[in-house]
Motif scaffolding. Structure first.
Motif, short mmCIF file in Angstrom:
data_model
loop_
_atom_site.label_atom_id
_atom_site.label_comp_id
_atom_site.label_asym_id
_atom_site.label_seq_id
_atom_site.Cartn_x
_atom_site.Cartn_y
_atom_site.Cartn_z
N UNK A 69 0.07 5.39 -3.23
CA UNK A 69 -0.99 4.38 -3.01
C UNK A 69 -1.62 4.72 -1.67
N UNK A 70 -2.44 5.78 -1.68
CA UNK A 70 -2.83 6.42 -0.42
C UNK A 70 -3.55 5.50 0.56
N UNK A 71 -4.41 4.63 0.01
CA UNK A 71 -5.24 3.85 0.95
C UNK A 71 -4.77 2.41 1.02
N UNK A 72 -3.46 2.26 0.94
CA UNK A 72 -2.86 0.93 0.98
C UNK A 72 -1.74 0.96 2.01
N UNK B 91 -11.73 2.30 -2.75
CA UNK B 91 -10.36 1.97 -2.27
C UNK B 91 -10.52 1.00 -1.11
N UNK B 92 -9.50 0.26 -0.82
CA UNK B 92 -9.59 -0.64 0.34
C UNK B 92 -9.78 0.19 1.61
N UNK B 93 -10.74 -0.19 2.43
CA UNK B 93 -11.00 0.58 3.64
C UNK B 93 -9.95 0.27 4.70
N UNK B 94 -10.08 0.91 5.82
CA UNK B 94 -9.25 0.54 6.96
C UNK B 94 -9.46 -0.96 7.23
N UNK B 95 -8.40 -1.70 7.46
CA UNK B 95 -8.56 -3.16 7.61
C UNK B 95 -9.53 -3.55 8.73
N UNK B 96 -9.63 -2.73 9.75
CA UNK B 96 -10.54 -3.08 10.85
C UNK B 96 -11.98 -3.12 10.38
N UNK B 97 -12.31 -2.36 9.35
CA UNK B 97 -13.67 -2.40 8.83
C UNK B 97 -13.97 -3.79 8.26
N UNK B 98 -12.97 -4.38 7.63
CA UNK B 98 -13.19 -5.72 7.05
C UNK B 98 -13.33 -6.77 8.16
#
Ligand code: GAL
Length: 954
Positions: A153-156, A346-353
């Motif tokens: 789950x690479x981007x998690x 895929x979910x981005x880096x959380x800081x982007x959100x």
């Protein structure tokens, strides 16, 4: 002979999500619990197979002195100058045999080692977790010799409890990362395959009584203006929001008057979740997302998405992005009127959100899932329709939702991209709906909308979108009741996308159409020493999809491409049109009134501003218009004049300073005079030359040789352009491949047959026929030269002969000038414009150097045309058009541009080649989508156009 049955490496091909990790939870930064970032240099050893090495490297005391180093976070293939392997780009093809869940024996495996001490002030009590924010594609982790688990789950994010293993000094963290795993089958997104620990690794102290997981529910009632906050927390505590006087227990609701959150006014309230052992900051945005009356409504209003698809990309670091790069993306989006982003895929880096919450962008958060390569076998064995894979899918859904659930910006959860249909997707949707009823579920791959709350498509053409807008598209009963979005459209590969204004008109016309997301935000070019930027194939991949990975609105270095400038204009939230001294201003925001904007008018005569002032516009509510009288125009001689009205930020905002231009409109005040040349001179035949006014021509061919002192490579008809990515098209998209049609016809190798040179009373007339070898079709072309003694007029008449079934790429003349550097023009600018990409082109006086006129599309192609040009000055000449024309000027020929694969293939020559075009074929977006609409076709039809040349005084 022996077969391997079970081994210590079976986890690589295991379809289950992994073992040892903690349950997923919200991603947050604690106010008081310690965190130790483990970024920086790690020891690194690359093996060719998953099982080349045993796990002794994870033991304490292992001597890794002879190992190389890599930077974490990072992808190893982008480090080590090729010594650690190279990137691979494929669109949807798996770069390995489709043999699920098996992966090749050749499986680059990177062993990573990091030794760390705990900081002096690391608390002795409590626990600790180690968090991996992103590792591609599968990792096994040891701490101090103990195997703590493995994951995919690479981007998690994945966390492991490690408190019991930590010691004050000399902790050995060992991570074995495999490029290929069963997880790779779920990660077939159209992007580079880039293994590595590409997001941060962090050790987090977990205090006794600390926060575990929590879910912020913050809704808004648009009828009462009240917000209701309830924070559900695994660990009891209190929720404080000082600005709202809220101090309630977790799990308890609090209702009070609030300002709601929206992408336009992203009001966040700072709060805190306080448990016995920890304080965690909260940023709360109150908003309610519902599906009502067949529309997506936020806070009671239907919203229109003006979105983009964003992959994470940095030309040197791949998908490792630092905070400033992420912020740059968000600021660029806001400054270009974009209000929504789909985190493809895929979910981005959380800081982007966090940034989306803060600056205001609607988000479709997409799960890390794509199985597109199975389309090659009619979706047989597709993991999303095979129960063995469902736990992995549910794990991915949960890891996305749990990590990101506290972001007000997220309005949709997306199940993934291009994964066909199947039970696994349904299971994901059911789980998500049950876990979070406050958001809607998106997925494009199921046109029946079995699992989704919106009908979503990609690259549907204008006609189909209009049918959908009119609710005439049929479909299942469920689908007919759903709103529509284009989760991808306007494929921004190379020059383009064309036709987005026509889409926007539809989106604004039909309520059911709630907007779209341009594909895509950034070109994924890889910085390369020799090639400038590399794309697919440049690393010797055996299978690749070329420059299909370069299809963004911004170049890899994040400079906006003309596509972004066009999009900004097309989606501007204020419409400004006018006529007869009156300007009509319409507010097209969904929520905001116009009080945040200031308006200015200016009046241009022949492109020069002669007067300007401010315009007072009422604070119109969304959807409202006002007609405002402009001042009396200043007196001036008969000349072309326009009004230009701009909407600017009235004060600084978080994303742009005061006076940033949000929207503009331009409309004529009076029309100009067409250039005229009284034909008073007579052509005179000399020994070798013919002279006419200031010009001399070859006596035999009638080819222009010089105008005054300016030597000229004679103008002649030109129909060819270096084909764009959209001209190239794709077989599987719209099916229109102009490039191959045009080349088959031979339009890139037209021959010019001279039939006569006639010296008349007041004109030199040269008749030719322009046609490709092997074909019957051709163009009869007459060049008629006249002069009044100082100026020279060329009138070109074109008459198609034979059956023309294809449009022409361009129609105009090409000439060469020995030297030209600075270019000035009056017409559309400052940037390039083609028939279906010209909304952002503003009429005015512009100047640029020849080099600045070039748009650096990564794969060289037609670019840089300035449209609606009244006159241009370059190389000592002034050229006026009758009618207006379009021009390009380059230090290479069209043929050289056409042949180049990278910008570094273009070398400036001694001549500046200038094309003066009467017409261009539209651009379209058929590199993946529909071609240019019929009104933008350049048909082979009789045409006549003129240019007036004069020599500039030096
Ligand atoms: C879509 C896909 C994207 C990208 C795009 C073409 O089908 O979802 O990931 O491949 O086409 O650039």
């Amino acid at each position: 002979m022996s077969f391997r049955t079970t081994s210590a490496f079976d986890y690589v091909e295991d379809v289950s999500p992994g073992s040892g990790a903690l349950p997923p939870r919200a991603w947050y930064a604690s106010s008081d619990a310690k965190a130790l970032p483990l970024d920086g240099a790690w020891r690194f050893r690359l093996s060719a197979t998953a099982d080349a090495e045993d796990d002794s490297f994870a033991e304490e005391g292992y001597d890794a002195d002879g190992w190389a180093e890599v930077t974490v976070p990072g992808h190893w293939v982008l480090q080590g100058d090729g010594a650690f392997g190279l990137p691979i780009y494929t669109n949807h093809l798996y770069p390995f045999p489709v043999d699920p869940p098996h992966v090749p024996t050749e499986n680059p495996t990177g062993d990573h080692l990091r030794v760390f001490d705990l900081p002096e002030d690391w608390p002795a009590d409590g626990g600790a977790v180690i968090r991996f924010d992103g590792v591609e594609s599968c990792a096994r982790v040891w701490l101090n010799g103990t195997d703590i688990g493995e994951f995919k789950g690479s981007r998690l994010a994945h966390e492991f409890a490690v408190g019991h293993l930590l010691k004050p000094k000399g902790n050995v963290l060992a991570v074995r990362v495999h490029q290929w795993s069963a997880g790779s089958y779920l990660e077939d997104q159209d992007q580079w395959w880039l293994p590595g620990i590409f997001r941060e690794v962090t050790l987090l102290h977990r205090p006794a009584g600390g926060v575990l997981d929590f879910f912020v529910h913050a809704s808004y009632d648009h009828l009462t203006g009240e917000g209701t906050l309830r924070v559900d927390s695994d660990v009891d505590g209190r929720v404080l929001v000082p600005a709202l006087d809220i101090d309630v227990a977790t799990g308890e609701p609090a209702t009070t008057l609030v300002a709601p959150w929206s992408a336009e006014s992203p009001r966040l309230y700072d709060g805190e979740l306080v448990t016995e052992g920890e304080r965690v900051p909260l940023r709360i945005g109150f908003r309610t997302v519902v599906l009502e009356d067949g529309l997506i409504k936020v806070n009671g209003k239907a919203v229109l998405f003006k979105g983009v698809n964003r992959h994470e990309w940095h030309p040197e670091k791949g998908r490792t992005l630092d905070l400033e790069t992420m912020r740059e993306d968000v600021l660029l989006m806001k400054r270009h009127n974009i209000n929504a982003v789909r985190t493809s895929h895929y979910p981005p880096h959380p800081a982007f959100l966090d940034l989306c919450d803060e600056y205001g962008l609607w988000v479709i958060d997409e799960c890390d899932l794509e199985t597109h390569g199975f389309t090659e076998q009619d979706w047989r064995d597709n993991p999303v329709d095979d129960d063995r894979w469902t736990p992995a899918l549910l794990d991915r859904a949960a890891r996305m939702v749990e990590r990101d659930k506290n972001h007000p910006s997220i309005v949709f959860w997306s199940l993934g991209n291009e994964a066909g249909t199947g039970r696994g997707l349904t299971a994901m949707a059911e789980w998500i709906h049950a876990r979070d009823s406050s958001r809607l579920v998106h997925y494009e791959g199921d046109w029946n909308c079995r699992d989704t709350d919106v009908y979503s498509r990609m690259y549907a053409n204008h006609a189909e979108v209009e049918q959908i807008g009119k609710e005439l598209d049929g479909g299942t009963h469920k689908r007919r009741g759903l709103p529509f979005i284009q989760c991808e459209y306007g494929h921004a590969m190379g020059n383009g996308p064309g036709g987005i204004a026509d889409y926007q008109e539809l989106f604004e016309k039909y309520d059911r159409l709630q907007g779209g997301f341009i594909w895509e935000w950034i070109d994924h070019g890889v910085k390369h020493a020799e090639l400038g930027y590399a794309y697919g194939g440049d690393f010797g991949e055996e299978l690749h999809d070329g420059n299909f990975v370069c299809d963004g609105l911004i170049f890899p270095d994040r400079t906006p491409s003309p596509g972004l400038i066009e999009y900004k204009k097309v989606i501007e939230p204020v419409r400004i049109d006018g006529a007869d001294g009156t300007v009509r201003v319409t507010n097209t925001y969904d929520f905001a009134d116009l009080s945040g904007l200031a308006f200015e008018w200016s009046y241009q005569v022949d492109g020069e501003t002669v007067e300007a002032g401010t315009l007072s516009v009422p604070a119109l509510a969304p959807g409202e218009s006002a007609d405002l009288k402009l001042p009396e125009p200043p007196a001036h001689e008969a000349a072309e004049a326009q009004w230009t009205v701009r909407a600017l930020l009235a004060s600084d905002t978080a994303w742009a300073p005061k006076d940033h231009v949000v929207a503009w409109g331009q409309f004529p005040a009076s029309s100009g005079v067409r250039p005229s040349v009284a034909p008073t001179d007579r052509p005179v035949r000399g020994e070798k030359l013919i002279t006419l006014g200031p010009a001399s021509f070859d006596g035999r061919t009638g080819a222009l040789k010089a105008i005054g002192g300016v030597a000229v490579e004679s103008p002649r008809l030109d129909v060819w352009r270096a084909t764009t990515d959209n001209d190239e098209g794709t077989e599987w998209a719209s099916g229109i491949r102009y490039s191959s049609l045009w080349r088959t016809l031979g339009l890139h190798r037209m021959r010019h047959r001279l039939s006569s040179v006639e010296l008349g009373e007041d004109a030199l007339t040269v008749r030719t026929r322009v046609a490709p070898a092997a074909r019957e079709v051709g163009l009869g072309v007459v060049y008629r030269w006249t002069s009044d003694g100082s100026r020279l007029r060329l009138t070109v008449s074109v008459g198609p002969e034979g059956e023309w079934t294809q449009p022409l790429p361009r129609l105009g003349i090409r000439l060469g000038l020995p030297e030209a550097d600075q270019v000035k023009w009056y017409g559309g600018g400052p940037g390039e414009a083609y028939p279906d990409t010209r909304k952002a082109s503003m009429v005015g006086r512009w100047q640029a150097s020849v080099d600045e006129l070039q748009t650096p599309y990564l794969r060289p192609q037609e670019n840089g045309a300035r449209a609606d040009v009244r006159w241009v000055e370059l190389g000592g000449l002034r050229i006026e058009g009758d009618p207006e024309f379009s021009f390009t000027a380059r230090r290479w020929t069209t043929e050289q541009l056409d042949a180049a694969a990278h910008l570094t293939d273009l070398t400036p020559g001694d001549t500046v080649w200038v094309n003066l075009d009467h017409g261009h074929h539209g651009i379209g977006s058929q590199s993946c989508g529909p071609g240019p609409l019929p009104q933008y076709h350049l048909r082979a039809e009789p045409a006549e156009f003129s240019f007036v040349f004069s020599v500039l005084s030096r």
